[in-house]
Design a protein around this motif. Structure first.
Motif, mmCIF file in Angstrom:
data_model
loop_
_atom_site.group_PDB
_atom_site.id
_atom_site.type_symbol
_atom_site.label_atom_id
_atom_site.label_comp_id
_atom_site.label_asym_id
_atom_site.label_seq_id
_atom_site.Cartn_x
_atom_site.Cartn_y
_atom_site.Cartn_z
ATOM 1 N N MET A 1 5.885 -3.160 -12.788
ATOM 2 C CA MET A 1 4.473 -2.954 -13.108
ATOM 3 C C MET A 1 3.586 -3.242 -11.899
ATOM 4 S SD MET A 1 2.450 -1.916 -15.442
ATOM 5 C CE MET A 1 3.523 -1.999 -16.881
ATOM 6 N N PHE A 2 3.949 -4.317 -11.142
ATOM 7 C CA PHE A 2 3.171 -4.652 -9.955
ATOM 8 C C PHE A 2 3.203 -3.510 -8.942
ATOM 9 C CE2 PHE A 2 2.929 -6.535 -5.670
ATOM 10 C CZ PHE A 2 1.648 -7.086 -5.739
ATOM 11 N N GLU A 3 4.376 -2.839 -8.849
ATOM 12 C CA GLU A 3 4.482 -1.709 -7.913
ATOM 13 C C GLU A 3 3.507 -0.596 -8.285
ATOM 14 O OE1 GLU A 3 8.489 -0.453 -7.914
ATOM 15 O OE2 GLU A 3 9.252 -2.240 -6.894
ATOM 16 N N ASN A 4 3.277 -0.424 -9.575
ATOM 17 C CA ASN A 4 2.331 0.612 -10.010
ATOM 18 C C ASN A 4 0.923 0.330 -9.503
ATOM 19 O OD1 ASN A 4 4.453 1.767 -11.338
ATOM 20 N ND2 ASN A 4 3.842 1.061 -13.379
ATOM 21 N N PHE A 5 0.511 -0.942 -9.582
ATOM 22 C CA PHE A 5 -0.832 -1.301 -9.124
ATOM 23 C C PHE A 5 -0.945 -1.176 -7.608
ATOM 24 C CE2 PHE A 5 -0.797 -3.502 -13.253
ATOM 25 C CZ PHE A 5 -1.976 -2.989 -13.775
ATOM 26 N N VAL A 6 0.140 -1.495 -6.882
ATOM 27 C CA VAL A 6 0.132 -1.304 -5.431
ATOM 28 C C VAL A 6 -0.011 0.179 -5.097
ATOM 29 C CG1 VAL A 6 1.485 -1.529 -3.315
ATOM 30 C CG2 VAL A 6 1.466 -3.396 -4.980
ATOM 31 N N SER A 7 0.759 1.018 -5.825
ATOM 32 C CA SER A 7 0.668 2.466 -5.603
ATOM 33 C C SER A 7 -0.718 2.986 -5.956
ATOM 34 C CB SER A 7 1.731 3.187 -6.442
ATOM 35 O OG SER A 7 3.034 2.765 -6.093
ATOM 36 N N LEU A 8 -1.305 2.447 -7.044
ATOM 37 C CA LEU A 8 -2.650 2.880 -7.439
ATOM 38 C C LEU A 8 -3.673 2.490 -6.380
ATOM 39 C CD1 LEU A 8 -4.467 4.132 -9.602
ATOM 40 C CD2 LEU A 8 -4.663 1.864 -10.647
ATOM 41 N N TRP A 9 -3.495 1.304 -5.773
ATOM 42 C CA TRP A 9 -4.408 0.874 -4.719
ATOM 43 C C TRP A 9 -4.353 1.831 -3.528
ATOM 44 C CZ3 TRP A 9 -8.442 -2.122 -4.222
ATOM 45 C CH2 TRP A 9 -8.859 -2.519 -2.956
ATOM 46 N N HIS A 10 -3.134 2.239 -3.161
ATOM 47 C CA HIS A 10 -2.998 3.228 -2.093
ATOM 48 C C HIS A 10 -3.619 4.559 -2.518
ATOM 49 C CE1 HIS A 10 -0.686 0.751 0.586
ATOM 50 N NE2 HIS A 10 0.266 0.537 -0.312
ATOM 51 N N GLY A 11 -3.487 4.879 -3.811
ATOM 52 C CA GLY A 11 -4.090 6.106 -4.322
ATOM 53 C C GLY A 11 -5.599 6.099 -4.188
ATOM 54 N N PHE A 12 -6.221 4.932 -4.400
ATOM 55 C CA PHE A 12 -7.673 4.827 -4.225
ATOM 56 C C PHE A 12 -8.059 5.092 -2.771
ATOM 57 C CE2 PHE A 12 -7.920 2.528 -8.323
ATOM 58 C CZ PHE A 12 -8.994 3.202 -8.861
ATOM 59 N N GLY A 13 -7.183 4.686 -1.850
ATOM 60 C CA GLY A 13 -7.452 4.959 -0.435
ATOM 61 C C GLY A 13 -7.492 6.449 -0.146
#
Length: 502
Positions: free
Chosen positions: A1-13
């Motif tokens: 689940m934590f990996e999803n939030f990391v990926s989402l953060w990169h997605g916001f970039g």
């Protein structure tokens, strides 16, 4: 689940790139115009403008197109409230209480409630996509040809069993789509199918040409025939009205939450935003303490359908991204766009194109925020569009459709076929045959056929392959149940009628 939030953060970039933010604003504005004009709609607008994105990167292109969709969802409420003309099918339920509010001088309050509720519904759906889509995609990695066909079968059967349209007409529409998808060169045997000696049909019907014709031309012909006349109420939204309405909305948190659940479920299944809005309105009317006053200008009667419609429209992206099965006509058009850009929706998309997926999901968050701000500040401008005679608007749309069709292959034959599909779409609309199953069959027909034939090749021609494992048997079983559900429901209703005393 934590990996999803990391990926989402990169997605916001990725999504927060200035160019992509500009595309969000442009897409929302175009979508609102499309939503305001009766006879177009989100799927039509996305289909017509899809050729304009071919020179963009896939991420920027999908951001523009999805924001057009969000804008159309927002825009449908404007005509419903001010003019009592649903700009979109899912906005019909909004007219029940939205227009009475406008007639009583509460147009600003009704529109603010509609836009805010739409934002809430979409936001909840996006959170669900963020949490669930990767899990669905990981689970789908276990799928072989039999499992893939079972998913396609479930999608087709769900359209038959769960759509509001008559099952027989849904099947006929879907069969037309399968026939159109079969035209051209058979990639397995190398034989020509349904080309009738025409060299132009060797590659089959281009998906984009079919969609522009069916939706764009067909809807415009129908609207021209109806000869719509626009008369409505003026609206002004200022900070005072917005703040007053926002203070009122928390009282209806239960209605919003319930409508979000209804909308998300209807979006994941192929039911769509229109039945979601009606179902949410009906449930709210039944449960609310002021249910008897629905239809006379209750703000709760605006909150329920708008929340559900936006939640359904947004959550339809989940099966499209994770399984490659669209949950709505617009998602089907977007699926075709992804295929044109060389991207294969499904579980591997999260592995091979993770930046694209998470950039898209991040853009959903940002796009809806941008959309809420824009629609709250530009309502009078978009309402004034309806003062333009439709005799002027219709030819402009037809020209845009023709340009979009021609630019696909720079071929006049495509423009002719667009007009043919437009007539087909017009006839189907006039005879109340749904277009969504036809579009689904055109988009997924080849893939479903390929998975079916691969499964039979692996099993030596035995249909038992579709019941060979618990996973494929479960999916096929659910599909069969969904397909025959209208018959089961009819039998249950008859049994209840017999049991009840006269």
């Amino acid at each position: 689940m934590f990996e999803n939030f990391v990926s989402l953060w990169h997605g916001f970039g990725i999504a927060a790139d200035p160019f992509n933010i500009l595309l969000m604003a442009v897409g929302i504005l175009l979508g609102v115009i499309i939503g305001v004009l009766p006879g177009l709609g989100g799927a039509n607008g996305v289909a017509i403008l899809l050729p304009l994105t071919f020179s963009m990167s896939p991420t920027s292109a999908i951001i523009l197109l999805t924001c057009i969709y969000w804008g159309a969802l927002f825009g449908g409420a404007i005509t419903s409230v001010l003019f009592n003309i649903p700009g979109e099918p899912w906005s019909v339920a909004t007219t029940f209480d939205g227009h009475p509010m406008a007639r009583s001088g509460r147009a600003g309050e009704a529109l603010t409630a509609a836009f805010t509720s739409s934002f809430v519904g979409a936001f909840v759906a996006i959170i669900m996509i963020t949490m669930i889509a990767p899990l669905v995609a990981q689970f789908a990695l276990r799928f072989g040809p039999a499992e893939k066909f079972a998913v396609y079968f479930l999608a087709f059967a769900s359209f038959v069993g769960m759509s509001k349209e008559p099952p027989a007409k849904t099947v006929v529409s879907m069969m037309i789509g399968f026939a159109l998808a079969a035209v051209g060169l058979d990639m397995v045997t190398g034989q020509l199918r349904l080309t009738f000696g025409s060299e132009e049909l060797l590659n089959g019907f281009d998906f984009l040409i079919a969609v522009i014709g069916l939706f764009g031309i067909g809807e415009i012909l129908l609207t021209m025939e109806e000869g719509l006349e626009f008369r409505g109420k003026a609206a002004k939204i200022d900070a005072k009205v917005v703040w007053h309405t926002w203070k009122t909305l928390p009282k209806y948190w239960a209605t919003s939450l319930r409508s979000c659940v209804i909308g998300c479920w209807m979006g994941i299944t192929p039911a769509g935003a229109t039945p979601a809005s009606f179902m949410a309105y009906g449930v709210a009317k039944r449960v609310s303490k002021t249910g008897k006053n629905f239809g006379n200008g209750e703000i709760e009667g605006v909150i329920a359908p708008e929340t559900a419609a936006h939640a359904a429209g947004t959550s339809a992206m989940l099966p499209m991204l994770a399984l490659g099965v669209p949950g709505s006509p617009t998602a089907a058009v977007l699926l075709g766009g992804l295929l044109i850009w060389g991207l294969q929706p499904g579980p591997m998309l999260f592995v091979e194109q993770s930046e694209f997926v998470w950039g898209l999901i991040a853009s959903m968050y940002l796009g809806n925020i941008v959309g809420l701000i824009l629609v709250l500040t530009t309502v009078p401008l978009f309402a004034s569009i309806l003062r333009i005679p439709f005799s002027i608007i219709a030819p402009v749309i037809l020209v845009i459709c023709a340009i979009g069709a021609y630019t696909v292959n720079n071929n006049v034959f495509d423009v002719v076929m667009m007009l043919v599909f437009g007539v087909i779409g017009y006839v189907l609309k006039k005879t109340n045959y749904p277009l969504a199953p036809l579009v689904l069959a055109i988009v997924l027909g080849d893939s479903a056929e390929e998975a079916f034939r691969q499964s039979l090749l692996g099993s030596g021609g035995s249909l038992s392959v579709f019941w060979s494992t618990p996973l494929v048997a479960t999916i096929m079983g659910i599909g069969l149940l969904a397909g025959v559900w209208p018959l089961i429901s009819n039998l249950i209703n008859r049994a209840r009628g017999i049991v009840q005393p006269a």
